[in-house]
Design an enzyme around this catalytic site. Structure first.
Site, mmCIF file in Angstrom:
data_model
loop_
_atom_site.group_PDB
_atom_site.id
_atom_site.type_symbol
_atom_site.label_atom_id
_atom_site.label_comp_id
_atom_site.label_asym_id
_atom_site.label_seq_id
_atom_site.Cartn_x
_atom_site.Cartn_y
_atom_site.Cartn_z
ATOM 1 N N GLU A 82 -0.961 -5.115 11.964
ATOM 2 C CA GLU A 82 -0.212 -4.518 10.846
ATOM 3 C C GLU A 82 1.236 -4.998 10.904
ATOM 4 O O GLU A 82 1.823 -5.413 9.921
ATOM 5 C CB GLU A 82 -0.272 -2.997 11.003
ATOM 6 C CG GLU A 82 0.391 -2.218 9.912
ATOM 7 C CD GLU A 82 0.369 -0.733 10.259
ATOM 8 O OE1 GLU A 82 -0.465 -0.017 9.708
ATOM 9 O OE2 GLU A 82 1.184 -0.283 11.107
ATOM 10 N N CYS B 201 5.822 5.974 4.951
ATOM 11 C CA CYS B 201 4.669 5.274 4.359
ATOM 12 C C CYS B 201 4.070 6.052 3.207
ATOM 13 O O CYS B 201 3.189 5.558 2.501
ATOM 14 C CB CYS B 201 3.592 5.011 5.419
ATOM 15 S SG CYS B 201 4.200 4.001 6.767
ATOM 16 N N HIS C 78 0.848 -1.197 0.000
ATOM 17 C CA HIS C 78 0.000 0.000 0.000
ATOM 18 C C HIS C 78 0.881 1.243 0.000
ATOM 19 O O HIS C 78 2.079 1.188 0.207
ATOM 20 C CB HIS C 78 -0.963 0.011 1.200
ATOM 21 C CG HIS C 78 -0.325 0.191 2.540
ATOM 22 N ND1 HIS C 78 -1.030 0.466 3.684
ATOM 23 C CD2 HIS C 78 0.977 0.134 2.944
ATOM 24 C CE1 HIS C 78 -0.220 0.563 4.713
ATOM 25 N NE2 HIS C 78 0.993 0.380 4.302
ATOM 26 N N HIS D 267 3.347 -5.180 3.703
ATOM 27 C CA HIS D 267 3.311 -5.827 5.013
ATOM 28 C C HIS D 267 2.729 -7.230 4.906
ATOM 29 O O HIS D 267 2.031 -7.546 3.947
ATOM 30 C CB HIS D 267 2.426 -5.032 5.991
ATOM 31 C CG HIS D 267 2.954 -3.692 6.360
ATOM 32 N ND1 HIS D 267 4.136 -3.524 7.030
ATOM 33 C CD2 HIS D 267 2.472 -2.440 6.142
ATOM 34 C CE1 HIS D 267 4.348 -2.223 7.226
ATOM 35 N NE2 HIS D 267 3.362 -1.541 6.688
ATOM 36 N N HIS E 21 4.958 0.207 -0.376
ATOM 37 C CA HIS E 21 5.761 -0.764 0.359
ATOM 38 C C HIS E 21 4.765 -1.819 0.837
ATOM 39 O O HIS E 21 3.590 -1.752 0.465
ATOM 40 C CB HIS E 21 6.472 -0.084 1.538
ATOM 41 C CG HIS E 21 5.522 0.483 2.530
ATOM 42 N ND1 HIS E 21 4.879 1.687 2.329
ATOM 43 C CD2 HIS E 21 5.052 -0.004 3.698
ATOM 44 C CE1 HIS E 21 4.071 1.921 3.342
ATOM 45 N NE2 HIS E 21 4.146 0.906 4.188
ATOM 46 N N ASP F 17 -5.093 -10.498 -0.505
ATOM 47 C CA ASP F 17 -3.801 -11.197 -0.465
ATOM 48 C C ASP F 17 -3.016 -11.042 -1.761
ATOM 49 O O ASP F 17 -3.534 -11.259 -2.853
ATOM 50 C CB ASP F 17 -4.044 -12.701 -0.204
ATOM 51 C CG ASP F 17 -2.733 -13.432 0.057
ATOM 52 O OD1 ASP F 17 -1.803 -12.800 0.593
ATOM 53 O OD2 ASP F 17 -2.639 -14.618 -0.291
ATOM 54 N N HIS F 18 -1.736 -10.697 -1.620
ATOM 55 C CA HIS F 18 -0.857 -10.500 -2.766
ATOM 56 C C HIS F 18 -1.428 -9.443 -3.710
ATOM 57 O O HIS F 18 -1.306 -9.544 -4.917
ATOM 58 C CB HIS F 18 -0.586 -11.832 -3.489
ATOM 59 C CG HIS F 18 0.465 -12.646 -2.771
ATOM 60 N ND1 HIS F 18 0.181 -13.310 -1.609
ATOM 61 C CD2 HIS F 18 1.775 -12.866 -3.028
ATOM 62 C CE1 HIS F 18 1.284 -13.922 -1.178
ATOM 63 N NE2 HIS F 18 2.259 -13.664 -2.012
#
Lengths: 138, 138, 138, 138, 138, 138
Positions: F128, F32, F13, F40, F38, F78-79
């Protein structure tokens, strides 16, 4: 002030509801219905709540608490086959839900006798694996 | 929305209640009564509660929160001997219960001044070790 | 076959090299030079290597190993102030490097006497925190 | 370049060497000799070693590796009673040492056939609990 | 004596080998080939080896080590899109294997200049997730 | 009885509030706000509450629950790049707070339809990183 204290035990079980036909048992419990059982390393958290003693700075005498929890639950479940070695699971399926109910009942009675209401036994949590955690208010 | 944020500090302490005879101190605190002290790596969780800001998507400005928590608690306790370096423990036994009380008092006052009631400071948790967690509503 | 077994102990220490001026001590050890000390929850891993016994299926008798490691190292360091309670650190700075050296020396001698060369004591690891791990071949 | 990949399986076992008298079994295995067995959540790490492919940037095709490891080991051990469900433990005690030997033998043969020598299968590790880790070079 | 020190960085990447047709990219990288990328919280372990200094009791000056690792690797990768923000991945697929190669090359050169051969930089490990760990000897 | 079940997804994100000037975005989100994003590895905990079924010993059919959570949330996040691949974040900043709101809304509707009120969907938690946990009552 609440204190959460962690205990561990390793046990084996087989999930099988005798009231249901085999096909339902397989559909509901999947691999956990395997006839010879399998096992887990359980974590049990016991949560107590009470005031901090002005002299000792403690909520509960931890040695008494450990004695009680080990004697009532850990020693009865650790390195045991839940289905055959623990009386509560003679007819009840040893799911983690029922494990929490059985552990909670054992603790509640003994706690009342030993500590009364202060500190109060608030809840227990059973971590079946890292992914599934069961919590029961007492 | 609640946010739990984790902080860490390492400190040493000795558990000894000056109001009690030595035999009681040894019975109550066991190895923790060792005269020269011992240490732990504490984890402190601070829980705040508030609405999500419609523009920034945040519950709290995390940099301000970190500045406040570090300045009020972490810097005061980290790499310190709680008995000798922290004024609250001049006469009070530095159990994790009392550590939570002291940290909570420090945070509550500073939080009110800096953030007011939104977001609200809800509770703190002190993880003494992996086995013992202390929680205090603020 | 290698077996790695984990032990834990909590201790306090102060890092201060008496041979160096105060300014150097502060520059080198930072917060760890704080005069009244601080503490950690150490993890020590002991690695042994040997053949699997054909009858018992074991590399080492774990109860004997635990007795030896507890007696020689864990009981001597746990809930202690390393600087004042452990003779090796009378003049030696209790860094995790020197802690590994001291623990290794204690284990090596006792291991030889109790187990000989089979299974062999291969190495120890000291986890000071999650971020720093020290390993010493024995 | 080495790649370590983790797999998990839950199984039950009973440690009992049929060649030894009952008293020895109890002395050697303690609670693990309980007649109806108990269980663990095992972690198995498989370590492979090879060059990084210049086009794909990978050491091994992970899907093929997963298929092989699951098919040869995980499916055979997961949610099983090692003593009764796994042929290797008909007469051999299912200690983690022997579990590593059995898993290693299964993987080595299948790996050679599927991948040859590049990447090479280097070792496996069985984490019985957080405290005991067994490693076998292949 | 070996010291392993852990660093963390969060980054996003997309796995796509430009030399291969789209169908192969999808087959090889699966979800990791998603056009807009995804991300991970990487852990990087740096292992150094050397004698323990007789005066300070240290293997390496940790502040200098941190400055070097942060400056050469962590600041370059943390909170970055590896494909667009890191020059090494202009044409090379940012798999964890190639990430280890890039980080290793950056560290090796800077380490030689700053520390020479004592302590020696021995290896790095990239933990992509809890399940996959990549290790490169330097 | 409450059950907490854990799911994982990896996503990238970029935190940028289009309504604010660039200087404010940099001040508020720091690293961020990096233009190319980047990532997580998120953990999402879903908490449900209900009675234990007398026959099966279960609070919820876990396979149905997994299907619902995967289909509604995990597969969608996801991904993925949250900013470009998830419709909720077309104009809303993909902070973890807003991620919890979006996931909660998706789950609540689907849960009602599939399970009704028993068991009840109680809350979700988004981890997170290890340091920041967001909790939303549903």
């Amino acid at each position: 002030m609440k204190l959460t204290r962690r205990y561990r035990f390793s046990a084996s079980h087989r999930l099988h509801a005798p009231a249901l036909p085999d096909a339902d048992n397989i559909r509901i419990y999947g691999k956990c219905n395997n006839p010879f059982g399998h096992g887990h390393d359980y974590v049990m958290e016991v949560v107590v709540r009470g005031p901090v003693d002005g002299v000792t700075g403690l909520v509960v005498d931890m040695r008494s608490m450990d004695d009680l929890v080990r004697c009532e639950v850990v020693d009865a479940f650790d390195h045991k086959n839940l289905n055959t070695d623990v009386p509560e699971f003679g007819r009840t399926v040893p799911t983690s839900e029922n494990l929490a109910v059985a552990a909670g009942r054992r603790l509640r009675n003994a706690w009342k006798e030993r500590f009364g209401d202060v500190p109060a036994l608030e809840k227990i949590r059973i971590h079946e694996t890292r992914r599934n955690i069961f919590e029961l208010l007492l």
